[in-house]
Design a protein around this motif. Structure first.
Motif, PDB file in Angstrom:
ATOM      1  N   HIS A  10       1.482  -8.975  -5.030  1.00  0.00           N
ATOM      2  CA  HIS A  10       1.932  -9.051  -3.624  1.00  0.00           C
ATOM      3  C   HIS A  10       1.365  -7.882  -2.811  1.00  0.00           C
ATOM      4  O   HIS A  10       2.112  -7.040  -2.300  1.00  0.00           O
ATOM      5  N   PRO A  11       0.045  -7.830  -2.701  1.00  0.00           N
ATOM      6  CA  PRO A  11      -0.592  -6.671  -2.064  1.00  0.00           C
ATOM      7  C   PRO A  11      -0.252  -6.497  -0.588  1.00  0.00           C
ATOM      8  O   PRO A  11      -0.413  -5.397  -0.057  1.00  0.00           O
ATOM      9  N   GLU A  37       2.639  -1.377 -10.248  1.00  0.00           N
ATOM     10  CA  GLU A  37       1.406  -2.087 -10.585  1.00  0.00           C
ATOM     11  C   GLU A  37       1.537  -3.579 -10.338  1.00  0.00           C
ATOM     12  O   GLU A  37       0.629  -4.221  -9.789  1.00  0.00           O
ATOM     13  N   PRO A  54      -4.220 -12.598  -1.505  1.00  0.00           N
ATOM     14  CA  PRO A  54      -3.189 -11.774  -0.879  1.00  0.00           C
ATOM     15  C   PRO A  54      -1.889 -12.539  -0.662  1.00  0.00           C
ATOM     16  O   PRO A  54      -1.890 -13.723  -0.312  1.00  0.00           O
ATOM     17  N   GLU A 104       1.537  -4.328  -6.526  1.00  0.00           N
ATOM     18  CA  GLU A 104       0.211  -4.206  -5.916  1.00  0.00           C
ATOM     19  C   GLU A 104      -0.705  -5.348  -6.329  1.00  0.00           C
ATOM     20  O   GLU A 104      -1.543  -5.786  -5.547  1.00  0.00           O
ATOM     21  N   ARG A 105      -0.541  -5.832  -7.550  1.00  0.00           N
ATOM     22  CA  ARG A 105      -1.409  -6.902  -8.049  1.00  0.00           C
ATOM     23  C   ARG A 105      -0.995  -8.272  -7.505  1.00  0.00           C
ATOM     24  O   ARG A 105      -1.829  -9.050  -7.053  1.00  0.00           O
ATOM     25  N   THR A 160       0.846  -1.179   0.000  1.00  0.00           N
ATOM     26  CA  THR A 160       0.000   0.000   0.000  1.00  0.00           C
ATOM     27  C   THR A 160       0.886   1.235   0.000  1.00  0.00           C
ATOM     28  O   THR A 160       1.704   1.418   0.903  1.00  0.00           O
ATOM     29  N   GLU A 213      -5.020 -13.385  -7.488  1.00  0.00           N
ATOM     30  CA  GLU A 213      -5.476 -12.188  -6.801  1.00  0.00           C
ATOM     31  C   GLU A 213      -5.491 -12.386  -5.287  1.00  0.00           C
ATOM     32  O   GLU A 213      -5.804 -11.457  -4.557  1.00  0.00           O
TER      33      GLU A 213
END
Length: 208
Positions: free
Chosen positions: A203-204, A197, A114, A200-201, A2, A112
């Motif tokens: 390894h959020p 990008e 986490p 974040e996609r 984040t 997707e």
């Protein structure tokens, strides 16, 4: 991962993922493993054995490459970042179990799920290959220094070494296949950085 709301990263921004020491460990270990696999193939596949010849030299290269396999990891322990990665790879959380369940069910949404810096598949692969290398090293030493162990031990070691080598080859092929399907992951190992990008996609939960 984040990013801070008060300082959003621009489109196309890259984030740091691996230090030079971490990349060196991976590259050196991969090179040694490639030598082990290639020389093993030359020893056990008759067509390759005839093509290459010089069996005694191939045996020696195989033995020394196998003996050197743990060395990059041991030297990597001098790096704080590498030790932190080992700690992350050794920890499983609830999100890892969800990732694995979805992957085993062939759920298209599993990508997707986490994941921290490493997803559950990478953690399982790392644990398995580390254990396999240790077993291969132990059985290989029994086969190399024949005067140190009884015949029954050496026979059993040869059986385990040969079949585990075949399994390692199959698992490595799967690992390489996954890497070929993810250019950004390969770029991270090559340059040390990945796109915002992608991070974040894939390894959020990762906090670089």
């Amino acid at each position: 991962m984040t990013l801070r709301a008060d300082a959003p990263a621009p489109a196309g921004a890259r984030v740091h993922r691996f230090t030079p020491a971490e990349r060196w460990v991976h590259r050196t270990g991969a090179a040694l493993m490639a030598v082990c696999v290639a020389t093993a193939a030359c020893l056990y596949v008759p067509q390759l054995a005839v093509l290459v010849g010089r069996r005694e030299l191939v045996v020696r290269v195989h033995e020394w490459a196998g003996l050197a396999l743990p060395v990059p990891v041991l030297l990597g322990l001098l790096s704080r970042a590498f030790r932190a990665d080992l700690g992350a790879l050794n920890r499983f959380g609830p999100h890892d179990r969800r990732w694995l369940r979805a992957a085993l069910r062939r759920d298209r949404r599993y990508a997707e799920r986490p994941a921290g810096k490493f997803n559950a598949g990478q953690k399982v692969y790392t644990a398995w290959i580390a254990g396999a290398v240790l077993v291969m090293l132990g059985t290989g030493l029994m086969m190399w220094f024949t005067h140190l162990t009884p015949l029954l031990w050496r026979t059993s070691a040869t059986f385990v070494h040969d079949w585990l080598a075949l399994t390692v080859g199959v698992v490595l092929a799967g690992h390489i296949g996954k890497a070929l399907g993810d250019p950004e992951a390969r770029r991270g190992l090559r340059t040390g950085t990945v796109s915002r990008e992608w991070a974040e996609r894939e390894h959020p939960l990762w906090r670089p």
